[in-house]
Design a protein around this motif. Sequence first.
Motif, mmCIF file in Angstrom:
data_model
loop_
_atom_site.group_PDB
_atom_site.id
_atom_site.type_symbol
_atom_site.label_atom_id
_atom_site.label_comp_id
_atom_site.label_asym_id
_atom_site.label_seq_id
_atom_site.Cartn_x
_atom_site.Cartn_y
_atom_site.Cartn_z
ATOM 1 N N GLY A 133 0.806 -1.206 0.000
ATOM 2 C CA GLY A 133 0.000 0.000 0.000
ATOM 3 C C GLY A 133 0.843 1.260 0.000
ATOM 4 O O GLY A 133 2.072 1.224 0.206
ATOM 5 N N PRO A 134 0.217 2.408 -0.244
ATOM 6 C CA PRO A 134 0.953 3.669 -0.344
ATOM 7 C C PRO A 134 1.596 4.070 0.971
ATOM 8 O O PRO A 134 1.172 3.649 2.051
ATOM 9 N N GLY A 135 2.633 4.879 0.856
ATOM 10 C CA GLY A 135 3.346 5.357 2.029
ATOM 11 C C GLY A 135 4.801 4.954 1.995
ATOM 12 O O GLY A 135 5.225 4.165 1.147
ATOM 13 N N PRO A 136 5.606 5.476 2.910
ATOM 14 C CA PRO A 136 7.039 5.180 2.915
ATOM 15 C C PRO A 136 7.316 3.736 3.307
ATOM 16 O O PRO A 136 6.584 3.129 4.087
ATOM 17 N N ALA A 137 8.397 3.189 2.744
ATOM 18 C CA ALA A 137 8.771 1.798 2.992
ATOM 19 C C ALA A 137 10.281 1.682 3.034
ATOM 20 O O ALA A 137 11.006 2.564 2.564
ATOM 21 N N VAL A 138 10.753 0.579 3.596
ATOM 22 C CA VAL A 138 12.176 0.257 3.637
ATOM 23 C C VAL A 138 12.368 -1.065 2.893
ATOM 24 O O VAL A 138 11.632 -2.019 3.106
ATOM 25 N N LEU A 139 13.388 -1.102 2.033
ATOM 26 C CA LEU A 139 13.631 -2.255 1.183
ATOM 27 C C LEU A 139 14.765 -3.122 1.728
ATOM 28 O O LEU A 139 15.757 -2.609 2.255
ATOM 29 N N ARG A 140 14.622 -4.415 1.566
ATOM 30 C CA ARG A 140 15.656 -5.383 1.917
ATOM 31 C C ARG A 140 15.396 -6.644 1.093
ATOM 32 O O ARG A 140 14.450 -6.687 0.292
ATOM 33 N N PRO A 157 10.283 6.550 -0.534
ATOM 34 C CA PRO A 157 9.368 7.555 0.024
ATOM 35 C C PRO A 157 7.893 7.202 -0.106
ATOM 36 O O PRO A 157 7.090 7.533 0.766
ATOM 37 N N ASP A 158 7.519 6.522 -1.201
ATOM 38 C CA ASP A 158 6.122 6.153 -1.399
ATOM 39 C C ASP A 158 6.059 4.885 -2.241
ATOM 40 O O ASP A 158 6.424 4.884 -3.416
ATOM 41 N N ALA A 159 5.591 3.806 -1.644
ATOM 42 C CA ALA A 159 5.511 2.541 -2.366
ATOM 43 C C ALA A 159 4.533 2.592 -3.530
ATOM 44 O O ALA A 159 4.583 1.744 -4.422
ATOM 45 N N ALA A 160 3.634 3.575 -3.537
ATOM 46 C CA ALA A 160 2.685 3.709 -4.637
ATOM 47 C C ALA A 160 3.334 4.274 -5.893
ATOM 48 O O ALA A 160 2.775 4.146 -6.985
ATOM 49 N N ASP A 161 4.489 4.900 -5.764
ATOM 50 C CA ASP A 161 5.227 5.415 -6.917
ATOM 51 C C ASP A 161 6.120 4.290 -7.424
ATOM 52 O O ASP A 161 7.279 4.170 -7.049
ATOM 53 N N HIS A 162 5.565 3.446 -8.285
ATOM 54 C CA HIS A 162 6.258 2.230 -8.680
ATOM 55 C C HIS A 162 7.557 2.509 -9.424
ATOM 56 O O HIS A 162 8.536 1.783 -9.249
ATOM 57 N N ALA A 163 7.584 3.544 -10.246
ATOM 58 C CA ALA A 163 8.803 3.829 -11.014
ATOM 59 C C ALA A 163 9.943 4.223 -10.085
ATOM 60 O O ALA A 163 11.070 3.725 -10.209
ATOM 61 N N ALA A 164 9.659 5.127 -9.130
ATOM 62 C CA ALA A 164 10.696 5.559 -8.189
ATOM 63 C C ALA A 164 11.102 4.414 -7.270
ATOM 64 O O ALA A 164 12.281 4.247 -6.940
ATOM 65 N N ALA A 165 10.134 3.602 -6.855
ATOM 66 C CA ALA A 165 10.443 2.471 -5.981
ATOM 67 C C ALA A 165 11.332 1.454 -6.699
ATOM 68 O O ALA A 165 12.267 0.907 -6.105
ATOM 69 N N TRP A 166 11.060 1.211 -7.971
ATOM 70 C CA TRP A 166 11.873 0.253 -8.715
ATOM 71 C C TRP A 166 13.296 0.759 -8.896
ATOM 72 O O TRP A 166 14.243 -0.049 -8.903
ATOM 73 N N LYS A 167 13.476 2.048 -8.998
ATOM 74 C CA LYS A 167 14.826 2.590 -9.101
ATOM 75 C C LYS A 167 15.638 2.239 -7.848
ATOM 76 O O LYS A 167 16.820 1.854 -7.942
ATOM 77 N N VAL A 168 15.013 2.342 -6.697
ATOM 78 C CA VAL A 168 15.676 1.954 -5.449
ATOM 79 C C VAL A 168 15.947 0.448 -5.444
ATOM 80 O O VAL A 168 17.037 -0.001 -5.071
#
Length: 281
Positions: A133-140, A157-168
Amino acid sequence: MLLLVPADPLRPRRPDEHFAPEAAAAMDSGHDMALIDHDALAEPDGADRAVARVPDGGGAVVYRGWMLTSSQYAALASALAARGVTLRTSAAQYRQAHEMPGWYPALAPVTPAAAWTAGDGVREFHAACTRLGPGPAVLRDYVKSMKHYWHEAAYIPDAADHAAAWKVAARFRELREDEFTGGFVLRRFEKFTSAEARAWWAGGACRLVTAHPDTPGDLPPDIDLEPFTPLIRSLGLPFVSADLALRADGTWRLVELGDGQVSDRPASTEPAAFLNAVLPP
């Protein structure tokens, strides 16, 4: 109880320098100690060579050493079994404690929400983002984060922003290289206001609470273990560590569970006190 520790790579008849104090404390307390070749465990078919110095028929043993993959630990358990030696923590139990999907369901009430993938595919990653769901997340991944690369490979910063999340995620995958384990894990970001403490559970009971190895001089006071004990006990695992921190709303939370055999002891905790607490008499 026989304690297994890694041998010094340059002086194979001596314990690795990092684990030598625990090896000495174990022998002072009446336990036996044997050395294994940690480097051999990383090689194909190297497990038998790794345990060549372990006495046959040694009964039950506890490993205290460098982190092993689940497959390396299974190979170690098998090679020891062929010598009549049984690890107190089985290969299945090690994997359950070592890899997050093994312990998360039982501990979900006391740890940040999580969603994960099997593998490193982008489509599966986006599906996990949606589940969290949307909101900040930590990846591992299943065993490790890259918190020292916080903004480029850990914090989303926001798991709903899939493009930015995939970059991380792509940067995380690049940094983990061959050590990437299992799949991506997204965890809901929670703000913690204390240093982490490391609690050690053996036989379903908390035996010792120490500082975290990253902050050995900072042990948070007045930790409420009551919410964690029955949940950790329900896992039925012989020896685990639990990293705990105080959330901004004053609630103690589980940051991480790990197999106690490969969890580091903080420098501020004496090895004898540690072993007396976590090893059977």
